[in-house]
Design an enzyme around this catalytic site. Structure first.
Site, PDB file in Angstrom:
ATOM      1  N   HIS A  17      -3.806   4.423   6.869  1.00 36.19           N
ATOM      2  CA  HIS A  17      -2.835   4.001   6.010  1.00 36.19           C
ATOM      3  C   HIS A  17      -1.369   4.320   6.699  1.00 36.19           C
ATOM      4  O   HIS A  17      -1.050   5.258   7.327  1.00 36.19           O
ATOM      5  CB  HIS A  17      -2.925   4.582   4.575  1.00 36.19           C
ATOM      6  CG  HIS A  17      -4.170   4.216   3.904  1.00 36.19           C
ATOM      7  ND1 HIS A  17      -4.055   3.374   3.217  1.00 36.19           N
ATOM      8  CD2 HIS A  17      -5.435   4.981   3.697  1.00 36.19           C
ATOM      9  CE1 HIS A  17      -5.475   3.139   2.629  1.00 36.19           C
ATOM     10  NE2 HIS A  17      -5.965   4.225   3.015  1.00 36.19           N
ATOM     11  N   ASP A  28       0.899  -1.202  -0.019  1.00 29.29           N
ATOM     12  CA  ASP A  28       0.088   0.012  -0.052  1.00 29.29           C
ATOM     13  C   ASP A  28       0.828   1.340   0.005  1.00 29.29           C
ATOM     14  O   ASP A  28       1.641   1.498   1.008  1.00 29.29           O
ATOM     15  CB  ASP A  28      -0.902   0.088   1.148  1.00 29.29           C
ATOM     16  CG  ASP A  28      -1.589   1.061   1.619  1.00 29.29           C
ATOM     17  OD1 ASP A  28      -1.871   2.018   0.374  1.00 29.29           O
ATOM     18  OD2 ASP A  28      -2.296   1.461   2.577  1.00 29.29           O
TER      19      ASP A  28
END
Ligand code: ZN
Ligand code: ZN
Length: 556
Positions: free
Chosen positions: A367, A193
């Protein structure tokens, strides 16, 4: 064709935000990881959602073995119904993820029941030559999984979305041990990611939101209106708990907010304090200092509950002077305009609006920041690395972040974009050919039907059903429309000039104008969308046609 090679085929989410979908192919077997949607940009007027073009998979239909879902965010599961319309393969995911998929499926009629298979962390699933193990990770929703996929050439790790939260609210930590074990044994490829690679340091724990939220409640003298993603069950739990502590009742407002809390509650993932919830229609009966409203619509979607409240056009809820409005969510790139417009409306109503990175921030990202991404790289120590989930600049930066691993086993890294492939065999890894990719725009009200490029859709509307232009003249001084709107058509055969349909369409547009608040009238973007939606519904009902409708607003 050499069959002893692994192909990495990103079909969405690389070099663009959202719509994450990745295929892995070995010989005649393909597995798919995630199948998400993207929020449409403002210029795609009238498009509800954007989904990935599945042509590559459809052309290889007989090779597709399974779909694996990492977590419940829309950019990872939003397009599953469109996948299921084509493929009857098992879909693996955690309980919360699959519960939200099922909710989406209720809006679609599928020919056969989908093969939804619930999985737990550390469970192993085989699909063709692939053996996938699920690894628990922390992120912004419950039940997030990374995948460790063992294939003939080696192990591929797909992180899904993650941050490394040392103190998650559910006390279920990131399973770094299992990842490190794979790292020790040797990993062929890491797909990780890239969303927050621009941020230095570590992303804050979800727990950090609580004291800030308490602070907001401490200071609030009137209603607290909180909007967050309905899938952020931790956040919902926190708001419910704090409200109970502060003696506030909570109203859930918006369809997705209500159904997500029902799902989480039925799975035992959400505890509702006794007597806290009230019905939406009772909101205005509760004293403002005794009320919390949990409402959907963080992204300024024109028809969402929060947007309606912002322009004072919600049936049960209004925001008033002194109310506190909290947007406890990320501003998704591309939605800034709509969100800030909504915040402006709230501010005009006299509400105190908290959003984004204001101090204290009422949202933390889900994130990983740069240090966590480095930790992931160091634990997994892959031979090849492909950054995923991000714009090109973010993936390029993530690639540079991995450079130091060249001394400890990294042979090569690749920035791929949606549609460009990577091939790995015994001799190494290299970029491969391109495959068909694209964006498919799904129009409101045509749930399973239209699956085409927006340009093609417009052309088809034009050639088959023509075009309808509602023209509204607004008086510069009064801000109102003082004459009956005009409706002009071209190529829309049913409606001749002066016909009944034209007359009644003018009335429909006039009605939309009449029932709009002054603030909505001041916002042409909102008005165009409302006129378009109302007129489309009316014409479709009267004629079963779907002409292209392009509202024009003039100031006179
Ligand atoms: Zn996510
Ligand atoms: Zn995501």
């Amino acid at each position: 064709m050499s069959d002893r090679k692994l192909q990495v085929v990103p079909l969405g989410g690389l070099g663009e935000f959202g719509m994450n979908i990745m295929a892995l192919r070995y010989g005649d077997d393909i597995i798919v990881i995630d199948c998400g949607m993207m929020f449409p940009e403002a210029e795609l007027l009238g498009v509800d959602i954007v989904t990935p073009d599945l042509t590559y998979l459809v052309e290889n239909r007989e090779h597709v073995r399974a779909l694996f879902l990492t977590h419940a965010h829309e950019d990872h599961i939003g397009a599953v119904p469109y996948f299921l319309a084509e493929f009857d393969v098992p879909i693996y995911g955690a309980p919360f993820t699959l519960a939200l998929v099922e909710r989406r499926l209720e809006e679609h009629e599928l020919e056969q029941g989908p093969k939804l298979r619930t999985v737990k962390p550390l469970q192993i699933v085989e699909a063709g030559p692939f053996r996938a193990e699920f690894i628990h990770v922390t992120h912004a929703v419950l039940d997030c999984l990374a995948l460790a996929i063992t294939a003939p050439l080696g192990v591929e790790i797909h992180t899904g979305d993650f941050k490394i939260d040392p103190t998650p609210l559910d006390n279920d930590p990131f399973d770094l041990h299992t990842l490190a074990d794979y790292g020790k044994r040797g990993v062929l490829l890491l797909l990780s990611d890239s969303t927050n690679v621009d941020r230095p340091g570590y992303t804050e724990s979800e727990r950090a939101v609580r004291p800030r939220m308490e602070d907001v409640f401490n200071r609030a003298e009137r209603r607290v209106i909180v909007s967050c993603f309905s899938s952020s069950v931790h956040r919902l739990q926190m708001i419910l708990d704090i409200s109970a502590e502060f003696g506030r009742k909570v109203a859930l407002v918006g369809r997705s907010m209500i159904s997500a809390t029902e799902i989480a509650h039925s799975l035992g993932l959400l505890t509702v304090p006794d007597g806290v919830l009230i019905r939406t229609q009772d909101v205005m009966q509760v004293a403002p200092h005794k009320l919390t409203v949990l409402i959907s619509g963080t992204q300024g979607e024109p028809m969402s509950a929060l947007s309606r409240v912002a322009v004072d056009n919600h049936k049960h809820v209004s925001a008033e002077k002194g109310d506190t409005v909290v947007l406890s969510s990320r501003i998704i790139p591309g939605n800034e305009k709509a969100i800030f417009r909504m915040i402006d409306h709230m501010a005009r109503r006299g509400a105190d609006v908290m959003y984004g990175t204001m101090n204290p921030p009422v949202h933390v990202s889900g994130h990983a920041s740069a240090e966590e991404l480095t930790l992931m790289l160091n634990l997994v120590r892959p031979r090849y690395f492909v950054p995923i989930h991000g714009e090109y600049r973010q993936m390029a930066r993530h690639q540079r972040l991995a450079e130091h691993l060249r001394h400890s086993g990294l042979k090569d890294s690749f920035v791929l974009e949606t549609g460009s492939t990577l091939e790995i065999d015994e001799n190494g890894a290299r970029k491969g050919g391109k495959v068909t990719v694209g964006r498919v725009c799904i129009d409101s009200g045509t749930i399973d039907e239209v699956v085409e490029d927006v340009v093609i859709r417009d052309r088809r509307h034009l050639s088959e059903d023509g075009i309808v232009l509602p023209i509204v003249a607004i008086n510069k001084h009064t801000g109102r429309s003082e004459t009956l709107p005009e409706v002009v058509t071209r190529g829309f055969s049913i409606a001749e000039e002066g016909s009944d349909l034209i007359q009644s369409s003018r009335m429909v547009v006039a009605k939309t104008l009449e029932t709009s608040s002054p603030e909505e009238m001041g916002d042409w973007g909102v008005m165009k969308e409302k006129i378009r939606a109302d007129l489309k519904r009316y014409i479709a009902k009267q004629t079963q046609r779907r002409p292209l409708i392009m509202p024009v607003i003039l100031e006179v």
